[in-house]
Scaffold this active site. Structure first.
Site, PDB file in Angstrom:
ATOM      1  N   SER A   1       0.762  -1.166  -0.066  1.00  0.00           N
ATOM      2  CA  SER A   1       0.016   0.030  -0.184  1.00  0.00           C
ATOM      3  C   SER A   1       1.075   1.177  -0.147  1.00  0.00           C
ATOM      4  O   SER A   1       1.979   1.393   0.566  1.00  0.00           O
ATOM      5  CB  SER A   1      -0.868   0.000   1.348  1.00  0.00           C
ATOM      6  OG  SER A   1      -1.503   1.441   1.238  1.00  0.00           O
ATOM      7  N   HIS A   2       0.309   2.367  -0.304  1.00  0.00           N
ATOM      8  CA  HIS A   2       0.885   3.269  -0.226  1.00  0.00           C
ATOM      9  C   HIS A   2       1.123   3.778   1.163  1.00  0.00           C
ATOM     10  O   HIS A   2       2.185   4.699   1.630  1.00  0.00           O
ATOM     11  CB  HIS A   2       0.227   4.815  -1.012  1.00  0.00           C
ATOM     12  CG  HIS A   2       0.584   5.067  -2.216  1.00  0.00           C
ATOM     13  ND1 HIS A   2       0.896   4.163  -3.284  1.00  0.00           N
ATOM     14  CD2 HIS A   2       1.097   6.096  -2.845  1.00  0.00           C
ATOM     15  CE1 HIS A   2       1.029   4.767  -4.384  1.00  0.00           C
ATOM     16  NE2 HIS A   2       1.380   6.099  -4.203  1.00  0.00           N
ATOM     17  N   SER A   3       0.429   3.396   1.991  1.00  0.00           N
ATOM     18  CA  SER A   3       0.268   3.722   3.176  1.00  0.00           C
ATOM     19  C   SER A   3       0.723   2.478   4.356  1.00  0.00           C
ATOM     20  O   SER A   3       0.075   1.531   4.105  1.00  0.00           O
ATOM     21  CB  SER A   3      -1.310   4.199   3.823  1.00  0.00           C
ATOM     22  OG  SER A   3      -1.149   3.970   5.131  1.00  0.00           O
TER      23      SER A   3
ATOM     24  N   SER B   1       1.052   3.305  -8.697  1.00  0.00           N
ATOM     25  CA  SER B   1       2.518   3.368  -8.687  1.00  0.00           C
ATOM     26  C   SER B   1       2.808   2.042  -8.036  1.00  0.00           C
ATOM     27  O   SER B   1       3.992   1.516  -8.109  1.00  0.00           O
ATOM     28  CB  SER B   1       2.997   4.449  -8.264  1.00  0.00           C
ATOM     29  OG  SER B   1       2.579   4.886  -6.963  1.00  0.00           O
TER      30      SER B   1
END
Lengths: 213, 126
Positions: free
Chosen positions: B10-12, B72
């Site tokens: 995840s991005h986070s 991304s």
């Protein structure tokens, strides 16, 4: 544009250094960080300016190493530094671009056709990002620039101007890839930050190599 | 029984870690689960090298299902996959599914021994 594997002969000039080119790109990106951030806040998540600066700073830290490598090894190094330090789509796409440049140059013998390698590398960005011209991304600048260089008739100032014009052309586009695509038609009327940073990089490199030619 | 491994990207980092906690609870001991998220400065983002190491951590001869969120993370996962030998790459697959829901379903399916292609199929129906 033919060039030799030894980086000192690229592209046909004797007195250029990768570290100087990186410094010029770094300075141009830093000078434009705020406008990249503002554009990205409008249609993305606002981290593009910072991300590009982080990538450039990481390259600067490796600048002296870049000066002593063969061209293909230099591009490989740039690629891995960008992959490892830059988050987001830009890191993945520029990392892919330089990895493919390194791969293309490593395939050849003494002389390379740099413009062919660049064009193939732009194609690899197309595949990696599943992106086409007109999707409102950095590819809208990268691809026409690579085509123009391949045509063989471009001067450095013409390449830089073409890049900026290509970035401007993203304003009316509806984003099809990246975060801005979530906005759909609301992405229209905004310059794409990825396209702008690509044009900024192209301008900085063209000015540097223009001085060396 | 060799179970499919699960990688959560995840991005986070908070989302990745939280989802991994749920996956481990649902999947039990036999399913290798790894996660990564965020950039190297602790901000939001993703990084192919971290994803590569997560795949190694969750490696299974039955294959590894990789779950991503934003574009991304998908690109960086693809880059991570390409670091592996060609023969190993066929055992790695990015799932076309919402991250949390996909991981929940895949975890329970992996624990009962479903193959990578079975998990991929069920994920596409979510």
């Amino acid at each position: 544009m033919k060039l030799q594997k030894d980086s000192e002969a690229f592209p046909l000039f004797s007195d250029w250094k990768p570290s100087e080119a990186v410094k010029r790109v770094h300075d141009a990106v830093v000078a434009n960080e705020q406008s990249l951030t503002d554009l990205d806040k409008a249609i993305g998540d606002g981290d593009h300016g910072r991300n590009m600066v982080i990538g450039c700073e990481a390259l600067l830290q490796h600048a002296e190493e870049l000066d002593v490598l063969d061209l293909n090894a230099m591009f490989e190094k740039i690629s891995s530094v960008l992959f490892n330090n830059m988050g987001g789509a830009a890191g993945a796409l520029y990392g892919t671009l330089f990895a493919k440049l390194a791969f293309c140059l490593a395939q050849e013998n003494e002389l390379y056709d740099f413009s062919q390698a660049l064009h193939r590398s732009a194609e690899s960005v197309r595949q990696r990002g599943k992106v086409e011209v007109g999707n409102k991304t950095l590819f809208d600048v990268l691809y026409p620039v690579s085509e123009f260089i391949k045509s063989g008739s471009a001067t450095f100032s013409e390449i830089a101007n073409l890049a900026e014009g290509a970035a401007e052309s993203t304003i009316p586009m509806t984003a099809k890839r990246g975060r801005a695509s979530l906005l759909g038609e609301r992405s229209q009327g905004h310059l794409d930050p990825g396209a702008l940073s690509c044009a900024i990089i192209v301008r900085a490199l063209c000015e540097y190599f223009g001085e060396k030619s | 029984m060799t179970c499919v491994g699960i990688v959560i990207v995840s991005h986070s980092p908070l989302i990745a870690e939280g989802t991994a906690l749920m996956a481990k609870e649902l999947a039990g001991m036999n399913v290798p689960v790894a996660w990564c998220g965020g950039n190297i400065n602790g901000g939001l983002g993703s990084n192919s090298d971290m994803i590569y190491r997560s795949i190694l951590e969750a490696w299974s001869d039955a294959g590894v299902a990789i779950f991503v969120d934003l574009g991304s993370t998908e690109m960086n996962s693809q880059i991570a996959i390409e670091k592996f030998a060609k023969a190993k790459q066929s055992k790695l697959s990015i799932m076309n599914a919402p991250l949390v829901e996909g991981v929940i379903i895949a975890s329970s399916r992996a624990s009962r021994g479903d193959s990578l292609s079975e998990i991929r199929k069920i994920c596409e129906t979510i």
